[in-house]
Motif scaffolding. Structure first.
Motif, PDB file in Angstrom:
ATOM      1  N   VAL A 276       8.931 -21.088  93.584  1.00 11.95           N
ATOM      2  CA  VAL A 276       7.476 -20.961  93.483  1.00 11.95           C
ATOM      3  C   VAL A 276       6.863 -22.257  92.966  1.00 11.95           C
ATOM      4  O   VAL A 276       5.796 -22.673  93.396  1.00 11.95           O
ATOM      5  CB  VAL A 276       7.106 -19.788  92.547  1.00 11.95           C
ATOM      6  CG1 VAL A 276       5.618 -19.800  92.224  1.00 11.95           C
ATOM      7  CG2 VAL A 276       7.504 -18.467  93.167  1.00 11.95           C
ATOM      8  N   MET A 277       7.582 -22.906  92.044  1.00 12.49           N
ATOM      9  CA  MET A 277       7.024 -24.094  91.403  1.00 12.49           C
ATOM     10  C   MET A 277       7.546 -25.383  92.009  1.00 12.49           C
ATOM     11  O   MET A 277       7.141 -26.473  91.606  1.00 12.49           O
ATOM     12  CB  MET A 277       7.357 -24.074  89.902  1.00 12.49           C
ATOM     13  CG  MET A 277       6.825 -22.845  89.196  1.00 12.49           C
ATOM     14  SD  MET A 277       7.624 -22.595  87.602  1.00 12.49           S
ATOM     15  CE  MET A 277       6.751 -23.790  86.602  1.00 12.49           C
ATOM     16  N   GLY A 278       8.435 -25.260  92.972  1.00  8.30           N
ATOM     17  CA  GLY A 278       9.097 -26.452  93.507  1.00  8.30           C
ATOM     18  C   GLY A 278       8.178 -27.332  94.326  1.00  8.30           C
ATOM     19  O   GLY A 278       8.293 -28.554  94.319  1.00  8.30           O
ATOM     20  N   THR A 279       7.282 -26.730  95.052  1.00 16.06           N
ATOM     21  CA  THR A 279       6.357 -27.486  95.887  1.00 16.06           C
ATOM     22  C   THR A 279       4.959 -26.953  95.613  1.00 16.06           C
ATOM     23  O   THR A 279       4.808 -25.908  94.992  1.00 16.06           O
ATOM     24  CB  THR A 279       6.681 -27.272  97.380  1.00 16.06           C
ATOM     25  OG1 THR A 279       6.881 -25.876  97.608  1.00 16.06           O
ATOM     26  CG2 THR A 279       7.928 -28.025  97.787  1.00 16.06           C
ATOM     27  N   LYS A 280       3.970 -27.676  96.072  1.00 15.56           N
ATOM     28  CA  LYS A 280       2.604 -27.185  95.910  1.00 15.56           C
ATOM     29  C   LYS A 280       1.931 -27.132  97.265  1.00 15.56           C
ATOM     30  O   LYS A 280       1.686 -28.178  97.835  1.00 15.56           O
ATOM     31  CB  LYS A 280       1.822 -28.104  94.957  1.00 15.56           C
ATOM     32  CG  LYS A 280       2.335 -27.981  93.542  1.00 15.56           C
ATOM     33  CD  LYS A 280       1.506 -28.818  92.598  1.00 15.56           C
ATOM     34  CE  LYS A 280       2.048 -28.641  91.172  1.00 15.56           C
ATOM     35  NZ  LYS A 280       1.257 -29.324  90.179  1.00 15.56           N
ATOM     36  N   PRO A 281       1.630 -25.988  97.843  1.00 11.50           N
ATOM     37  CA  PRO A 281       1.925 -24.670  97.307  1.00 11.50           C
ATOM     38  C   PRO A 281       3.423 -24.363  97.337  1.00 11.50           C
ATOM     39  O   PRO A 281       4.171 -24.993  98.086  1.00 11.50           O
ATOM     40  CB  PRO A 281       1.171 -23.741  98.252  1.00 11.50           C
ATOM     41  CG  PRO A 281       1.040 -24.491  99.519  1.00 11.50           C
ATOM     42  CD  PRO A 281       0.965 -25.927  99.145  1.00 11.50           C
ATOM     43  N   GLY A 282       3.815 -23.391  96.545  1.00 11.08           N
ATOM     44  CA  GLY A 282       5.222 -23.000  96.505  1.00 11.08           C
ATOM     45  C   GLY A 282       5.513 -21.932  97.536  1.00 11.08           C
ATOM     46  O   GLY A 282       4.698 -21.662  98.419  1.00 11.08           O
ATOM     47  N   ARG A 283       6.711 -21.367  97.432  1.00 16.45           N
ATOM     48  CA  ARG A 283       7.008 -20.296  98.387  1.00 16.45           C
ATOM     49  C   ARG A 283       7.810 -19.221  97.687  1.00 16.45           C
ATOM     50  O   ARG A 283       8.439 -19.453  96.655  1.00 16.45           O
ATOM     51  CB  ARG A 283       7.781 -20.859  99.579  1.00 16.45           C
ATOM     52  CG  ARG A 283       9.029 -21.563  99.160  1.00 16.45           C
ATOM     53  CD  ARG A 283       9.565 -22.452 100.280  1.00 16.45           C
ATOM     54  NE  ARG A 283      10.752 -23.122  99.776  1.00 16.45           N
ATOM     55  CZ  ARG A 283      11.961 -22.584  99.786  1.00 16.45           C
ATOM     56  NH1 ARG A 283      12.168 -21.382 100.285  1.00 16.45           N
ATOM     57  NH2 ARG A 283      12.980 -23.241  99.286  1.00 16.45           N
ATOM     58  N   VAL A 284       7.773 -18.056  98.294  1.00 12.35           N
ATOM     59  CA  VAL A 284       8.551 -16.973  97.743  1.00 12.35           C
ATOM     60  C   VAL A 284       9.209 -16.238  98.907  1.00 12.35           C
ATOM     61  O   VAL A 284       8.620 -16.113  99.984  1.00 12.35           O
ATOM     62  CB  VAL A 284       7.677 -16.043  96.859  1.00 12.35           C
ATOM     63  CG1 VAL A 284       6.595 -15.363  97.654  1.00 12.35           C
ATOM     64  CG2 VAL A 284       8.505 -15.036  96.121  1.00 12.35           C
TER      65      VAL A 284
END
Ligand SMILES: [Zn+2]
Lengths: 582, 412
Positions: B165-173
Motif C-alpha cells: 500500500v505504501m510502496g508506490t504512490k498510489p499504492g496497491r492492494v
C-alpha cells in the motif's frame, strides 16, 4: 595577423580555455592561467612565503564561502597575484566592462535590432562580477573606493568572484589577460604562479565538538536546528560521561563558584576537560577569570535538559540499542574457544516431529519408537516398523534466554573509557535482548553485587551509576561473589563473563592471587555455568589458565571497548542458544 | 471526545498538528502522505491524529461506491470500465474524507477484502463478488494504526500488505480469495501510525526497517512543561464542561471554516514548485550523506511544498526545507548525521542567498562595505519577505478566534 585571423584565433583560444575550465572544475580542480592567475570554483589561497605555490581547498566552495550561496559550483573565483600594491579598482572595472563588450562582439553575432538586448547582457554580466583590491571593491558596474585602514598589509592579489553562466566561461580567457595587463600598466609587477596544490581537509565527524558543526550555532539559526543541536550535545555528553544524570550534575558544576567541585569531578571523569573545551567551542560556556560560566545559549541548553529529560533518556536508549554491530567485524586480539557440548542446546524434555527445518537436530529415540508404535496400531499393521514420518527430534532451545553475570574488574586501571564501555554493553544487552543481566564488581579488597539479575533498564542504569573504579584487583573474591549470586538467583542458562584488564593482585585463600582465582574457576563447569573471559593480558598467561580451569572461552583483546565487547557478547550469546554441530 | 480545535497546542505536539494538516492538504492534491508519530505515553499522539478527522474536507465519489471511486477517474472493478455517461447516470455524492482504523484484532480479510458472503448466499442471484476491506474503503483518505511497532511484529501478513500500500504512490492492494481471480486495486491511502518506541518490541525502524522507511515523515512527540500551556489545557477543559452545548456548535462552524480553508489552499497552490537551487541542495544532501532511501529526499521536497502552501507563501524557502529535514530523516539516519545535515543549510535569513532574478548581485556577505551593502539591499528588494518573520499557519486565525494561542515559540 589580419583582423579576421586574429579574431578567429582568439575565438578558438577562448573556446578551448572554456573547455579546460569546465574539465578541471568537474574534478574539483583549478587552473593556472596567464602569468599569475588562478581560476577555480573553490577557495584558494597563497600560503605565506609561497614562491609561486597556491593552495586550493577542494572541499570549500567559493560561492558558499564568500557569498553564502546555497548552490555550489556557481561562482568562479579568480585571483591575479601581484606584488603588494594599491591597484586602482576603477581602472580595472572599466577594462573589464570593455572586455565583456569585446568578448560578446567576438563570440555572438548581433543584428542591429538586438543591440538593446546586448547592452542589457553586458550590464547583467558586469553586475555579476565582483572585484576586490586593496583600493576598493564592488561589482564591475558599481566599484567603490574603500581604502583599507592605515598600516594594514597590502594584499598581493586582485580577488574576483564571477557568478556567470558557464556558457560565458570563455570570457575568463580575456578577463585574465586584461587584468594582468592593467596591473602592469599601473606600474606594478605580477607575481608568477607555477603550482596549484590541492588541500584535502578531513571532514570526519570527530572534528565536530560533541557532534555539532560549528558553523551555524548562532542566535539566528532556525528553531529546529537549535533544538537538534541541543539534543545532540546533551546526548553526546551523556554518552561520554555514562549517563544523563551525570551530565546533569556536571552542568550544575559549571559556575565560577564551583571550580573546586568541578576539578574533583574531572578527576573522576577524565573526559571532562574535552567536554568543557567542546562546550566552549560551541559557545555554550565561556571561560572567565574564576572558571567557566554559561552563556545565554548555554542557559537554554541547561533548560532544555531539564524540560526534555525523558525524551533525551529515550534517545540515549535508542543510541545504546544502535551500537553498530559492525557486520563482519571480529574483535581485535587473540582468542580461544573451547568446543561446546551439544546437549546444552537441545531441550531433552521436548521432542517434536522432524521436518525441513529441524531435520539435523538429534533424534529423540523413545518418542520416535512410541510414535511408530501408535501408527502401527492405528493402521492395523502387524509388523512394527519405523518410517521416516515417525522420526522425532529434540527441540532446539533457541528461544531460551541467557542470563549474563558480568564480573567486572573495577580497579583503578579500568577508569574511563574501559569501564564506560562495560556499562554501555550491559545496558545494550538489557535493551536488545530478553536476557537478564547482573554485574559484580571487584576492586580494592572487596567485591560487590552492583546489579542483581535484572531485566529492567532503569534498575540497571541506576545501579551502574554507583560504579566507581579504584584500587586493587581482588579477582578471586569477585568470582566467588558472582558464584554466590548465581547460586542464589537461579538464572536461566547462566553465562559468567569476566572482564578484566590486569592480573589479580589480592589473594583470597592463600598468598597466590592467581592460584586462588583458578581454584574458583574449577567450580563453574559442575555448576553448569558457562564461563568466558574478555581481557587484556600482556603476558598471555593467566587468562588462558583461568579459562582452562573454568572450561570457558577466552578473548585476549587489545582494548576493552564497545565494539570488542559487543561483538564477543553477541557471538557468545548465539553459541549459548544455537548449535554448531550438525 | 474533544474536537481537533480544542486540543491544546504546545511546543511538544505542534509539529504533529502541522504534519497532520500537511497530510490533509497532500490528500487534496491526490498524494498520500504517510505519517508516523513516535512518542512516550501521554503525549497525545493518537488523540491528535484521531481528532484530525474533524477538519477533513469532503470528497466526491460515485454514489454508493464502497471503493470511493472518483467520478472522473473510476478505478474499482465495478466502475472502471463504465463510460462517463453511465457514471453520470449513477450520480455522485459527497462523503467525508475517510478515516478508518486498523485494530490489532482485525483479520487480514477485513483489512484488504474478502468474498462478499451476502451476495454469494443471495438465493435469488448468487454471485461471487469481493467485499472491499478497510484499506480499499479508505481510498482517498486515511487509515490509522495505533502501536504500529507491535502490530508489525505480530502480524507479518499485515506488514506485507502495508508495504504494498505504501510502496508506490498510489499504492496497491491485492485481494485473494480461493476460487476467485486475484483482484488488484490501486489505493490512494495515507497511512497514519503511532507508536511508543520505548515499549516492546522497540522502535519500528529497528524491528521493521523496510516498513519504517515507507513512512514519509516521523514526528517525534514531546510533552509540554510550559506552565502557560498547561494552564491553557486546564482552562479549555473546564470551559468545555461548563458550556458544552454552545461550544460544540461553535466548533462545528469552525471545523467547517477550516475545511474550506484547506480546500482553498489546495486549489490555490496546486502548481507550487521548488526552485531549482533548492532542489539541487536536496540532491546534494542525498549524495553527500549517502542517504539510503530516495524516498527520504522525495519526502523532504514534498513536505517543503506542503509547509510553504500552508503558510500561504508563493515561494519555497530554505526554512521550509530545514523544517522538513528532521521529519523526513529522523528515522532514516543517525542523529549525528541529522545534526550535520540540519546545520548544513546556509542561514536562511541572510539575504544574498535566495536571489534568483537575472540581475542578482554578487555582493559578498562576508566583507561588508557600502557598495556591497547597497547591492545586497537592491537584491533584497526583489526577493520575497524574509523567512524568519513570524509566519502563521492557516490555522492561526481559527485558533485565535477561539482564544487559543497557536504555535508557541519554543522556550524563549
Ligand atoms: Zn467504484
Amino acid at each position: 595577423m589580419s583582423e579576421d585571423k586574429s579574431a578567429s584565433y582568439h575565438r578558438s583560444r577562448s573556446k578551448s580555455f572554456k573547455k579546460t575550465l569546465q574539465d578541471s572544475f568537474l574534478k574539483d580542480e583549478g587552473v593556472v592561467a596567464g602569468e599569475s592567475s588562478v581560476i577555480s570554483q573553490k577557495v584558494h589561497v597563497e600560503p605565506p612565503d609561497s614562491e609561486g605555490t597556491v593552495y586550493i581547498y577542494s572541499a570549500r566552495d567559493a560561492g558558499l564561502t564568500y557569498l553564502k550561496l546555497i548552490e555550489q559550483n556557481l561562482v568562479l573565483h579568480i585571483d591575479v597575484f601581484h606584488n603588494p600594491a594599491d591597484i586602482n579598482i576603477f581602472d580595472l572595472a572599466d577594462r573589464i566592462r570593455f572586455t565583456i563588450s569585446n568578448y560578446l562582439d567576438l563570440t555572438e553575432d548581433v543584428s542591429p535590432e538586438m543591440l538593446p538586448e546586448r547592452e542589457m547582457l553586458i550590464l547583467n554580466l558586469a553586475q555579476r562580477i565582483y572585484l576586490k583590491t586593496n583600493h576598493g571593491e564592488g561589482t564591475v558596474l558599481s566599484p567603490a573606493s574603500c581604502p583599507s585602514p592605515p598600516g594594514a598589509q597590502l594584499p598581493g592579489h586582485v580577488h574576483i568572484l564571477a557568478k556567470i553562466p558557464d556558457k560565458y566561461y570563455g570570457l575568463v580567457y580575456f578577463l585574465v589577460d586584461q587584468i594582468e595587463k592593467a596591473i602592469s600598466y599601473q606600474g606594478y609587477n605580477l607575481r608568477p604562479v607555477n603550482k596549484l596544490v590541492p588541500i584535502h581537509e578531513q571532514t570526519a565527524s570527530e572534528e565536530f565538538p560533541l557532534g555539532v558543526p560549528l558553523t551555524h550555532n548562532d542566535a539566528e539559526s532556525p528553531l529546529e536546528v537549535k533544538l537538534q543541536n541541543c539534543s545532540q550535545v546533551l546526548v553526546a555528553m551523556a554518552e561520554q560521561l555514562g549517563g544523563l544524570e551525570i551530565a546533569e550534575s556536571f552542568m550544575e558544576l559549571i559556575s565560577p563558584l564551583q571550580t573546586i567541585s568541578l576539578s574533583r569531578f574531572g578527576k573522576r571523569y577524565p573526559c571532562m576537560d574535552k567536554i568543557l573545551e567542546d562546550l566552549a567551542k560551541l559557545g555554550y560556556i565561556k571561560k572567565e577569570a574564576f572558571g567557566y560560566s554559561f552563556t545565554n545559549i548555554g542557559k537554554e541548553l541547561k533548560k532544555f535538559l531539564k524540560l526534555h529529560r525523558k525524551e533525551l533518556a529515550a534517545q540515549i536508549r535508542k543510541a545504546i540499542r544502535h551500537i553498530p554491530p559492525s557486520p563482519g567485524a571480529t574483535p581485535s586480539g587473540h582468542f580461544c574457544r573451547v568446543k561446546s557440548h551439544f546437549s546444552a542446546f537441545y531441550d531433552k524434555r521436548k521432542a517434536v516431529d522432524r521436518d525441513r527445518d529441524n531435520w539435523y537436530n538429534p533424534i529423540a529415540i523413545p518418542e520416535t519408537v512410541i510414535k511408530a508404535a501408535k501408527r502401527s496400531i492405528l493402521q492395523d499393521k502387524t509388523k512394527f516398523e519405523i518410517k521416516e514420518q515417525d522420526l522425532m527430534v529434540f527441540k532446539k532451545r533457541c528461544k531460551a534466554p541467557v542470563d549474563i553475570c558480568m564480573v567486572v574488574d573495577c580497579s583503578g586501571s579500568m577508569k574511563g573509557a574501559k569501564l564506560q564501555a562495560v556499562q554501555w554493553v550491559a545496558e545494550y544487552l538489557v535493551l536488545t535482548t530478553r536476557d537478564k543481566v547482573a554485574l559484580v564488581s571487584f576492586q580494592e579488597r572487596d567485591a560487590h553485587v552492583i546489579v542483581p539479575f535484572t531485566k529492567s533498564y532503569t534498575n540497571l542504569h541506576h545501579n551502574l551509576l554507583n560504579l566507581q573504579p579504584e584500587g586493587l584487583t581482588p579477582l578471586a573474591k569477585g568470582l566467588v561473589t558472582a558464584l554466590d549470586l548465581i547460586a542464589k538467583s537461579k538464572p536461566r542458562n547462566p553465562l559468567l563473563a569476566l572482564i578484566t584488564d590486569g592480573k589479580p593482585n589480592t589473594p583470597l585463600f592463600s598468598t597466590d592471587p592467581v592460584a586462588d582465582a583458578i581454584k574458583v574457576c574449577t567450580d563453574f563447569p559442575k555448576n553448569k555455568i558457562r564461563f568466558i573471559i574478555i581481557g587484556i593480558d600482556p603476558s598471555k598467561e593467566f587468562i588462558p589458565r583461568l579459562a582452562e580451569a573454568g572450561q570457558g572461552n577466552y578473548y585476549l583483546v587489545d582494548d576493552i571497548d564497545r565494539s570488542n565487547l559487543i561483538n564477543i557478547m553477541r557471538s557468545e550469546r548465539k553459541t549459548s542458544t544455537q548449535t554448531k554441530s550438525k | 471526545m474533544k474536537s481537533y480545535l480544542q486540543l491544546a497546542r504546545h511546543e511538544g505536539n505542534n509539529t504533529l498538528f502541522e504534519t497532520v494538516e500537511m497530510a490533509i492538504l497532500s490528500s487534496l492534491w491526490g498524494v498520500p502522505l504517510h505519517l508516523h508519530a513516535e512518542g512516550l505515553r501521554g503525549t497525545g499522539k493518537t488523540t491528535i491524529m484521531r481528532a484530525a478527522r474533524d477538519i477533513f474536507p469532503p470528497i466526491t465519489r460515485i454514489k454508493g461506491c464502497l471503493y470511493n471511486c472518483d467520478p472522473e477517474k473510476p478505478h474499482c472493478p465495478f466502475h472502471k470500465a463504465m463510460s462517463p455517461q453511465e457514471i453520470a447516470e449513477i450520480g455522485s455524492e459527497e462523503i467525508p474524507m475517510p478515516f478508518l482504523e486498523i485494530s490489532h484484532s482485525a483479520k487480514i480479510g477485513t483489512i484488504v477484502g474478502s468474498i462478499d458472503l451476502a451476495k454469494i448466499t443471495d438465493s435469488a442471484n448468487p454471485t461471487a463478488a469481493i467485499l472491499p476491506g478497510i484499506i480499499p474503503q479508505a481510498h482517498r483518505g486515511v487509515i490509522f494504526i495505533d502501536e504500529i511497532n507491535r502490530l508489525a511484529d505480530t502480524s507479518p501478513e499485515l506488514t506485507d500488505v502495508l508495504l504494498d500500500v505504501m510502496g508506490t504512490k498510489p499504492g496497491r492492494v491485492q485481494i485473494e480469495e480461493t476460487g476467485l481471480p486475484v483482484v488488484e486495486i490501486p489505493v490512494q491511502v495515507s497511512v497514519w501510525a503511532a507508536s511508543n518506541p520505548d515499549e516492546e518490541p522497540g522502535p519500528l525502524e529497528e524491528t521493521r526497517r523496510q516498513l519504517a522507511d515507507r513512512f514519509d515523515m516521523v514526528i517525534d512527540m514531546g510533552r509540554t512543561h510550559d506552565p502557560d500551556s498547561i494552564a491553557e489545557i486546564l482552562k479549555l477543559n473546564s470551559h468545555v464542561r461548563m458550556y458544552e452545548k454552545e461550544v460544540s456548535q461553535d466548533y462545528k462552524a469552525m471545523h467547517q471554516k477550516a475545511r474550506k480553508e484547506l480546500q482553498n489552499i489546495a486549489a490555490r497552490y496546486t502548481n507550487l514548485d521548488l526552485p531549482d537551487f533548492l532542489r539541487n541542495y536536496i540532491a546534494r544532501i542525498y549524495v553527500k550523506y549517502d542517504l539510503e532511501s530516495l524516498r527520504a529526499i522525495e519526502a523532504i521536497q514534498h513536505a517543503a511544498l506542503l509547509n510553504c502552501a500552508l503558510k500561504r507563501r508563493d515561494t519555497v524557502l530554505v526554512s521550509d526545507i530545514t523544517k522538513a529535514f528532521p521529519l523526513a530523516l529522523r528515522h532514516r539516519v543517525d542523529s549525528e548525521i541529522l545534526t550535520r545535515i540540519m546545520n548544513s543549510a546556509p542561514d536562511s535569513s541572510s539575504s544574498a542567498v535566495k536571489v534568483t532574478s537575472p540581475f542578482e548581485s554578487a555582493a559578498p556577505a562576508r566583507e561588508p562595505s557600502a557598495a556591497a551593502a547597497a547591492a545586497a539591499a537592491a537584491a533584497a528588494a526583489q526577493e520575497p519577505a524574509p523567512a524568519q518573520a513570524k509566519e502563521k499557519s492557516f490555522m492561526s486565525p481559527v485558533l485565535s478566534f477561539l482564544g487559543i494561542k497557536g504555535e508557541k515559540e519554543n522556550h524563549s
